[in-house]
Design a protein around this motif. Structure first.
Motif, PDB file in Angstrom:
ATOM      1  N   ASP A  65       0.834  -1.203   0.000  1.00 64.94           N
ATOM      2  CA  ASP A  65       0.000   0.000   0.000  1.00 64.94           C
ATOM      3  C   ASP A  65       0.869   1.254   0.000  1.00 64.94           C
ATOM      4  OD1 ASP A  65      -2.280  -1.552   0.085  1.00 64.94           O
ATOM      5  OD2 ASP A  65      -2.521  -1.371   2.260  1.00 64.94           O
ATOM      6  N   ASN A  66       1.917   1.274   0.836  1.00 65.44           N
ATOM      7  CA  ASN A  66       2.788   2.442   0.916  1.00 65.44           C
ATOM      8  C   ASN A  66       3.546   2.673  -0.390  1.00 65.44           C
ATOM      9  OD1 ASN A  66       2.007   3.101   3.506  1.00 65.44           O
ATOM     10  ND2 ASN A  66       3.612   1.870   4.456  1.00 65.44           N
ATOM     11  N   LEU A  67       3.979   1.593  -1.039  1.00 69.66           N
ATOM     12  CA  LEU A  67       4.638   1.735  -2.341  1.00 69.66           C
ATOM     13  C   LEU A  67       3.672   2.339  -3.361  1.00 69.66           C
ATOM     14  CD1 LEU A  67       6.748  -1.522  -2.682  1.00 69.66           C
ATOM     15  CD2 LEU A  67       7.605   0.817  -2.748  1.00 69.66           C
ATOM     16  N   ALA A  68       2.440   1.861  -3.377  1.00 72.16           N
ATOM     17  CA  ALA A  68       1.441   2.385  -4.318  1.00 72.16           C
ATOM     18  C   ALA A  68       1.163   3.861  -4.029  1.00 72.16           C
ATOM     19  CB  ALA A  68       0.159   1.573  -4.230  1.00 72.16           C
ATOM     20  N   ARG A  69       1.041   4.231  -2.759  1.00 73.73           N
ATOM     21  CA  ARG A  69       0.812   5.645  -2.403  1.00 73.73           C
ATOM     22  C   ARG A  69       2.005   6.512  -2.813  1.00 73.73           C
ATOM     23  NH1 ARG A  69      -0.578   3.555   2.778  1.00 73.73           N
ATOM     24  NH2 ARG A  69      -2.742   2.971   2.716  1.00 73.73           N
ATOM     25  N   ALA A  98      10.039  -0.208  -9.835  1.00 77.18           N
ATOM     26  CA  ALA A  98      10.589  -1.563  -9.954  1.00 77.18           C
ATOM     27  C   ALA A  98      10.344  -2.354  -8.672  1.00 77.18           C
ATOM     28  CB  ALA A  98      12.083  -1.495 -10.261  1.00 77.18           C
ATOM     29  N   THR A  99      10.455  -1.687  -7.528  1.00 80.94           N
ATOM     30  CA  THR A  99      10.191  -2.357  -6.248  1.00 80.94           C
ATOM     31  C   THR A  99       8.731  -2.792  -6.167  1.00 80.94           C
ATOM     32  OG1 THR A  99      11.906  -1.011  -5.191  1.00 80.94           O
ATOM     33  CG2 THR A  99      10.339  -2.119  -3.739  1.00 80.94           C
ATOM     34  N   GLN A 100       7.832  -1.925  -6.618  1.00 80.80           N
ATOM     35  CA  GLN A 100       6.413  -2.280  -6.603  1.00 80.80           C
ATOM     36  C   GLN A 100       6.145  -3.477  -7.530  1.00 80.80           C
ATOM     37  OE1 GLN A 100       3.534   0.382  -8.375  1.00 80.80           O
ATOM     38  NE2 GLN A 100       1.993  -0.203  -6.852  1.00 80.80           N
ATOM     39  N   ARG A 101       6.740  -3.486  -8.703  1.00 80.63           N
ATOM     40  CA  ARG A 101       6.559  -4.613  -9.632  1.00 80.63           C
ATOM     41  C   ARG A 101       7.098  -5.914  -9.013  1.00 80.63           C
ATOM     42  NH1 ARG A 101       8.142  -0.732 -13.395  1.00 80.63           N
ATOM     43  NH2 ARG A 101      10.273  -1.533 -13.398  1.00 80.63           N
TER      44      ARG A 101
END
Length: 196
Positions: free
Chosen positions: A96-100, A124-127
């Motif tokens: 969630d924090n990566l998406a935000r 890249a981290t989110q992927r």
């Protein structure tokens, strides 16, 4: 002389019959044989009943053992499939924090040459997180534009609108997740309602 010879034999017979109860000695051989046959038939009948009961008990025991084995195999399969549930639920806040973080990056920062590397690293981290989730059977629940499903969505508010049918999800405040066929976290959503 004959009497002398028979007397020792009679004495031997009487000696052998000494332990036999008197009631058996008075009966004739046919009645005794008939009674013995009927008592043998009764005993044989009881033995057959006991054998049948033992067979039934063995069948029940086998069935119970098979049921226990199947239950254990199912429990083991579930434990393997859903072992990561607690960890996955905890790591959802990281996703969630990566998406935000990605949503909050302004366009000017995305175009800035000095910041492009940082933005690319966060994306890249989110992927990578989503790839690991997919490997473990963790998937995002579709929400927006779909009818409210109380098994997957948690309605947080009603939004008056004419652009969608009442009961349709029009806003997603927090994404929902499934682990295989089980709910990991419901999606928190806003649902359309008729304007007042």
């Amino acid at each position: 002389m004959q009497n002398d010879k028979t007397k020792p034999q009679d004495a031997e017979v009487e000696k052998e019959l000494d332990g036999v109860p008197e009631e058996f000695l008075d009966r004739d051989d046919a009645a005794t044989a008939e009674e013995e046959t009927s008592s043998l038939d009764l005993a044989l009948g009881r033995l057959k009943d006991d054998l049948e009961a033992a067979k039934q008990e063995v069948l029940y025991a086998k069935a119970e053992t098979q049921n226990v084995r199947r239950r254990m195999e199912k429990d083991i399969a579930d434990a393997r499939a859903y072992a990561a549930t607690g960890f996955a639920r905890d790591i959802l806040s990281v996703a969630d924090n990566l998406a935000r973080a990605i949503e909050s990056i302004p366009q000017s920062m995305r175009e800035d040459d000095a910041m492009k590397g940082l933005v690319a690293g966060i994306e890249a981290t989110q992927r990578e997180v989503e790839k690991v989730f997919a490997q473990h059977g963790i998937s995002r629940i579709a929400s927006k534009g779909l009818p409210l499903d109380p098994n997957q969505h948690q309605a947080m508010m009603e939004i008056p609108t004419t652009e969608a049918e009442p009961g349709t999800v029009v806003q997603e405040m927090q994404s929902g997740w499934m682990i295989r066929d089980r709910l990991l976290r419901p999606a928190m959503v806003g649902v359309a309602k008729k304007p007042d």
